[in-house]
Design an enzyme around this catalytic site. Structure first.
Site, PDB file in Angstrom:
ATOM      1  N   HIS A 109      98.969  55.559  23.542  1.00 52.32           N
ATOM      2  CA  HIS A 109      98.153  54.371  23.819  1.00 52.32           C
ATOM      3  C   HIS A 109      96.689  54.579  23.407  1.00 52.32           C
ATOM      4  CE1 HIS A 109     101.379  52.735  26.330  1.00 52.32           C
ATOM      5  NE2 HIS A 109     101.438  53.874  26.984  1.00 52.32           N
TER       6      HIS A 109
ATOM      7  N   ASP B 140      89.262  57.019  31.714  1.00 50.91           N
ATOM      8  CA  ASP B 140      89.769  57.492  33.011  1.00 50.91           C
ATOM      9  C   ASP B 140      90.683  58.697  32.768  1.00 50.91           C
ATOM     10  OD1 ASP B 140      91.601  55.906  31.610  1.00 50.91           O
ATOM     11  OD2 ASP B 140      92.517  55.044  33.405  1.00 50.91           O
TER      12      ASP B 140
HETATM   13  O1  LIG Z   1     103.930  53.423  33.298  1.00 53.43           O
HETATM   14  C1  LIG Z   1     102.721  53.465  33.396  1.00 53.43           C
HETATM   15  N1  LIG Z   1     102.086  53.066  34.504  1.00 53.43           N
HETATM   16  C2  LIG Z   1     100.742  53.134  34.636  1.00 53.43           C
HETATM   17  N2  LIG Z   1      99.935  53.564  33.664  1.00 53.43           N
HETATM   18  C3  LIG Z   1     100.504  53.977  32.540  1.00 53.43           C
HETATM   19  C4  LIG Z   1     101.873  53.951  32.348  1.00 53.43           C
HETATM   20  N3  LIG Z   1     102.139  54.408  31.132  1.00 53.43           N
HETATM   21  C5  LIG Z   1     100.949  54.712  30.583  1.00 53.43           C
HETATM   22  N4  LIG Z   1      99.962  54.443  31.428  1.00 53.43           N
HETATM   23  C6  LIG Z   1      98.507  54.595  31.211  1.00 53.43           C
HETATM   24  O2  LIG Z   1      97.954  53.292  31.133  1.00 53.43           O
HETATM   25  C7  LIG Z   1      97.494  53.006  29.813  1.00 53.43           C
HETATM   26  C8  LIG Z   1      98.476  52.132  29.066  1.00 53.43           C
HETATM   27  O3  LIG Z   1      98.888  51.097  29.818  1.00 53.43           O
HETATM   28  C9  LIG Z   1      97.326  54.339  29.153  1.00 53.43           C
HETATM   29  O4  LIG Z   1      95.967  54.733  29.258  1.00 53.43           O
HETATM   30  C10 LIG Z   1      98.245  55.270  29.890  1.00 53.43           C
HETATM   31  O5  LIG Z   1      97.673  56.532  30.106  1.00 53.43           O
END
Ligand SMILES: O=c1[nH]cnc2c1ncn2[C@@H]1O[C@H](CO)[C@@H](O)[C@H]1O
Length: 322
Positions: free
Chosen positions: A246, A14
């Site tokens: 991540h 995504d």
């Molecule tokens: O704080 C957040 N809220 C929502 N999505 C996030 C946040 N930080 C990173 N990601 C996204 O969700 C995945 C890891 O959980 C990663 O793909 C990152 O891009």
């Protein structure tokens, strides 16, 4: 000696700023051959994810790689999606307003593509799942032997025994479609979950970004344009001086499994209530009196440690190659 065959991987994605890093690292990793990208909502809506996936392959000069568009709704047909545009920018790529791609996705849906490829190369394909797990769950529902045909599914998702990043219970990818995640974790496929308990140890620092910026490499230059939004979000939301890697960590766990250690057990996902999206691992250490929702389910792997310096080093080196 015969050359070692590159591992075939499909990245379900995504994009997304850290997805972009993972895709670029994958394209610079001789250990793997990217045979397709499948798209999903999460950081952006699916339509934009498809557009971004095509755009990134054009930037990389790899329009030979097919893109299959994934689901626009959750596995339960839910349309109220949680989109993390506040992490990645409204366009998912750091608000850069890149021109639209020239290419188009293939006719096949993501789930149909996954089923077909797993059948073509039984036991040989690794899916690196960087978003909510809807497409993978759909593939499992589409084909009863998909779970055994697929080589491995490396899931970037879950918060095992730590707080989530959407709320204290849930990590974003699992929260995006908890029902799909539960289907994947209990499917019997060889699943390795790389959760934020692991990825929060892998930080690209402000100083690392400066080094990237000094590189003339095509990917490094592109990333430095889009990274600003991701860095400023992390500076606001966390007290770390840098960003969490991540998606690149999950990708590299597929490229080189020795970078992580894991434990094994049964994972179930909470699908309702205030802890919706919570991932609970049963480590099989206790034989419970009661029959639980975990007892007859297949075992999966859950990453517990990561060689963070090695991951950061590989990401930097591979992105800085010209
Ligand atoms: O704080 C957040 N809220 C929502 N999505 C996030 C946040 N930080 C990173 N990601 C996204 O969700 C995945 C890891 O959980 C990663 O793909 C990152 O891009």
């Amino acid at each position: 000696m015969a050359p070692i065959e590159a591992k075939k991987i499909i990245i379900d994605t995504d994009p997304g700023i850290d997805d972009t890093m993972a895709i670029f690292v994958a394209l610079r990793s001789p250990e793997v051959q990217v045979i397709g990208l499948t798209t999903i909502y999460g950081n952006v809506y699916t339509t934009l994810a498809t557009r971004n996936a095509l755009h990134l392959l054009e930037i990389a000069g790899r329009t030979d790689i097919p893109v299959a568009e994934g689901s626009h709704v959750t596995i339960t047909k839910g349309t109220k999606l949680r989109i993390a545009d506040f992490v990645h920018g409204a366009d998912g790529l750091g608000n850069q307003n890149f021109p639209p791609p020239k290419g188009k996705p293939i006719e096949q849906s993501a789930a149909a593509f996954l089923v077909e490829q797993a059948k073509l190369y039984p036991g040989k394909i690794t899916i690196v799942a960087l978003g909510p797990l809807t497409n993978i769950a759909l593939a499992i529902q589409l084909d009863p032997v998909f779970a055994s045909n697929i080589g491995q599914i490396v899931v970037l998702g879950g918060a095992f025994a730590v707080n989530g990043n959407v709320n204290p219970a849930a990590e974003a990818n699992i929260f995006g479609d908890p029902d799909a995640a539960d289907i994947v974790f209990t499917s019997g496929a060889d699943v390795l979950a790389v959760g934020i308990n692991v990825t929060h140890q892998v930080i690209l620092t402000d100083a690392d970004r400066d080094v990237l910026a000094s590189s003339s490499g095509k990917f490094a230059q592109y990333l430095c344009k889009i990274l600003e939004v991701y860095f400023s979000y992390h500076h606001d939301a966390y007290s770390t001086r840098g960003v969490y890697l991540h998606d690149p960590t999950a990708l590299l766990a597929a490229v080189n499994p020795a970078l992580v250690t894991y434990t094994e057990g049964v994972v179930r996902v909470q699908t309702s209530g205030i802890t919706r999206g919570l991932t609970i691992l049963y480590n099989k250490q206790k034989r419970f009196e009661e029959v639980t929702e975990w007892w007859d389910k297949p075992i999966v792997k859950v990453a517990v440690t990561v060689d963070a310096p090695a991951v950061v080093k590989m990401v930097m080196e591979r992105l800085m190659e010209s």
